[in-house]
Design an enzyme around this catalytic site. Structure first.
Site, PDB file in Angstrom:
ATOM      1  N   GLY A   1       0.787  -1.230   0.000  1.00 36.32           N
ATOM      2  CA  GLY A   1       0.000   0.000   0.000  1.00 36.32           C
ATOM      3  C   GLY A   1       0.819   1.279   0.000  1.00 36.32           C
TER       4      GLY A   1
ATOM      5  N   GLU B   1      -2.853  -0.160 -12.827  1.00 41.10           N
ATOM      6  CA  GLU B   1      -3.865  -1.220 -12.933  1.00 41.10           C
ATOM      7  C   GLU B   1      -5.243  -0.584 -12.903  1.00 41.10           C
ATOM      8  OE1 GLU B   1      -1.600  -4.837 -10.465  1.00 41.10           O
ATOM      9  OE2 GLU B   1      -3.238  -3.731  -9.526  1.00 41.10           O
TER      10      GLU B   1
ATOM     11  N   LYS C   1      -3.027  -4.837   8.746  1.00 37.03           N
ATOM     12  CA  LYS C   1      -4.075  -5.825   8.987  1.00 37.03           C
ATOM     13  C   LYS C   1      -4.454  -5.823  10.461  1.00 37.03           C
ATOM     14  CE  LYS C   1      -2.268  -8.547   5.204  1.00 37.03           C
ATOM     15  NZ  LYS C   1      -1.171  -9.483   4.867  1.00 37.03           N
TER      16      LYS C   1
ATOM     17  N   VAL D   1       2.971 -12.352   9.674  1.00 34.80           N
ATOM     18  CA  VAL D   1       2.400 -12.172  11.014  1.00 34.80           C
ATOM     19  C   VAL D   1       1.241 -13.155  11.227  1.00 34.80           C
ATOM     20  CG1 VAL D   1       1.222 -10.552  12.555  1.00 34.80           C
ATOM     21  CG2 VAL D   1       3.022  -9.712  11.025  1.00 34.80           C
TER      22      VAL D   1
ATOM     23  N   ARG E   1       8.300 -14.109   2.798  1.00 28.12           N
ATOM     24  CA  ARG E   1       8.658 -14.233   4.223  1.00 28.12           C
ATOM     25  C   ARG E   1       7.573 -15.030   4.951  1.00 28.12           C
ATOM     26  NH1 ARG E   1       6.129  -9.151   3.517  1.00 28.12           N
ATOM     27  NH2 ARG E   1       4.118  -9.159   4.582  1.00 28.12           N
TER      28      ARG E   1
END
Ligand code: MV4
Length: 454
Positions: free
Chosen positions: A165, A200, A237, A295, A292
């Site tokens: 983002g 996009e 998140k 979380v 990776r």
């Protein structure tokens, strides 16, 4: 198998990696800043090495100090966790050059997926659906205007070097495209040293759905299903769950197969996550690939029964994956990220924790590095605990989460527990009506605003 691993991280993920090492009979080295001397990730490790002062730039991002710590302690491998150096391809290369194993994907995979425009091109070439847009970064504002007119508004401009983002701009009409392109490019140049921008078509209210991948060095790739992460605020998140309430078994198989296809195509190794946007009509599109452990990995662990961190270590040690590609979720899992923040303003609330009673009982897992009298330092991310609830179905997982939030006692710092208590009681949340705009609407209703008409 390795005998000793250096954990190049802090907080709950450093503890989580230490737990996996303990179960595998591997000794651990914790590195820490002077702010983290009293941290559990240091206490529980076999050895602790101070690598610098509190600012991350001088400690958890201090490559020379971390490599020196590995050398001094005789560690054989480095686990980077998430954040900090986890997606730094040059660091992964240096780890290899020091004759250490890197517990993660090959540096070329990290570099490829770190360039979001190249990642998109690679996905398209691998037969993975991408959102209509530019196949290369845009060269001029005129090119941006021409393509936007062709795609139809709204369109989104994204920084190739961004992701998560950062460096995004939404253009709603032709008149604003050229100036948005210029400012986005300048901002990306300043932030990432790379002004490349791609475009996009903008999906107005999609869901964020990501697939967990595991791949060994022998070319075997499996997926462990999806996590729905639509509940975010400012690209952070707040709540994640598995499975997504929006996927049917057929759609899960279809999207999962494309995620595996992408990983196979790039010769991916270790754990990774392929992010998709799911449109309201059921179309799905590749968005990014994260190279990776994430979380939110525990929700996948609870519905798959697979210990992802142990799998990462085994893969890096050259073992073969023993998993089948026939994943079916077992029950439902939900994670709430608890931050030391004011639940209304989201401002950080560092300081001493005076009371700490984490919940337990059936179906509740709490991943945390916090204990009573722990001091939350102001220098790092404010995540203090993850509550993960598992149940036979979504309703049971929600009921368990609600009970766990109600019984979690934290005093001394403010936390986002009260915010989560309100979200899990929300009608749309309970019905599984989620989208990337969920929080925007939730917080607007909270303030008594009129709903936006867009
Ligand atoms: C989008 C999008 C809609 N259309 N791309 C946000 C994070 C970054 N990875 C990409 N993001 C988005 N890309 C197109 N073409 C909407 C978002 C987005 C979003 C995505 C996932 C979760 C939350 C989000 C919140 C706002 C925007």
């Amino acid at each position: 198998m390795f005998e000793k691993i250096l954990i190049a991280n802090r907080g709950e993920i450093a503890l989580r990696i230490n737990q996996a090492c303990r179960e595998l009979g591997i000794a651990t080295v914790a590195v820490h800043s002077t702010a983290d001397t009293e941290s559990l990730h240091v206490t529980y490790a076999d050895e602790g090495i101070c690598i610098g002062p509190p600012p991350s730039s001088e400690s958890y991002l201090n490559i020379t100090a971390i490599l020196a710590a590995a050398e001094i302690t005789g560690a054989e491998a480095v686990h980077p966790g998430y954040g900090f150096l986890a997606e730094n391809a040059s660091f992964a290369e240096m780890v290899h050059e020091c004759h250490l194993a890197w517990i993660g994907p090959r540096p070329e995979s990290i570099r490829l997926m770190g360039d979001k425009s190249k990642a998109r091109q690679t996905a398209a070439a691998a037969g993975v659906p991408v959102i209509p847009g530019s196949s290369e970064p845009l060269q001029t504002p005129e090119e941006a205007r021409r393509l936007a007119a062709e795609l139809g508004f709204p369109v989104i401009l994204k920084a190739s070097a961004g992701g998560g983002g950062r460096g995004m701009r939404i253009a709603r009409r032709e008149g604003e495209i050229e100036s948005l392109f210029e400012t986005a490019s300048e901002e990306a140049e300043r932030a990432f040293g790379d002004g490349a921008i791609y475009m996009e078509k903008y999906l107005v209210e999609p869901r964020h759905i990501e697939f967990q991948i595991l791949a060994d060095r022998f070319g075997r790739v499996v997926h462990l299903g999806e996590r729905e992460c639509s509940i975010q605020r400012r690209h952070q998140k707040l709540i994640e769950e598995a499975p997504s309430p929006a996927l049917t078994p057929a759609l899960r198989r279809e999207i999962g197969a494309t995620a595996v296809q992408l990983a196979e195509n790039v010769g991916y190794e270790n754990a990774g996550t392929v992010e998709f946007l799911l449109d309201q009509d059921g179309s799905f599109y590749f968005m990014e690939m994260n190279t990776r452990i994430q979380v939110e990995h525990p929700v996948t662990e609870l519905v798959s029964g697979v210990d992802l961190v142990k799998q990462q270590i085994r893969i890096a040690a050259g073992e073969r994956l023993e998993l089948e590609n026939d994943f079916v979720p077992r029950g439902h899992a939900i994670e709430c990220r608890i931050n030391a923040e004011h639940p209304e303003s989201f401002r950080p609330s560092p300081g001493r924790v005076t009371t700490f009673h984490p919940p337990g009982g059936p179906g509740i897992r709490v991943d945390t590095h916090v204990y009573e009298r722990y001091v939350v330092p102001p220098h790092y991310d404010s995540l203090v605990a993850k509550i993960i609830a598992h149940g036979e179905d979504r309703d049971e997982a929600i009921a368990r989460m609600q009970r766990a939030l109600d019984f979690f006692v934290v005093e001394g710092v403010e936390t986002t527990i009260p915010l989560h208590q309100r979200i899990v009681r929300d009608t749309d949340f309970r019905a599984g009506r989620l989208s990337t705009r969920f929080m925007e609407r939730f917080l607007a209703e909270d303030r008594g605003d009129e709903p936006a008409d867009s």
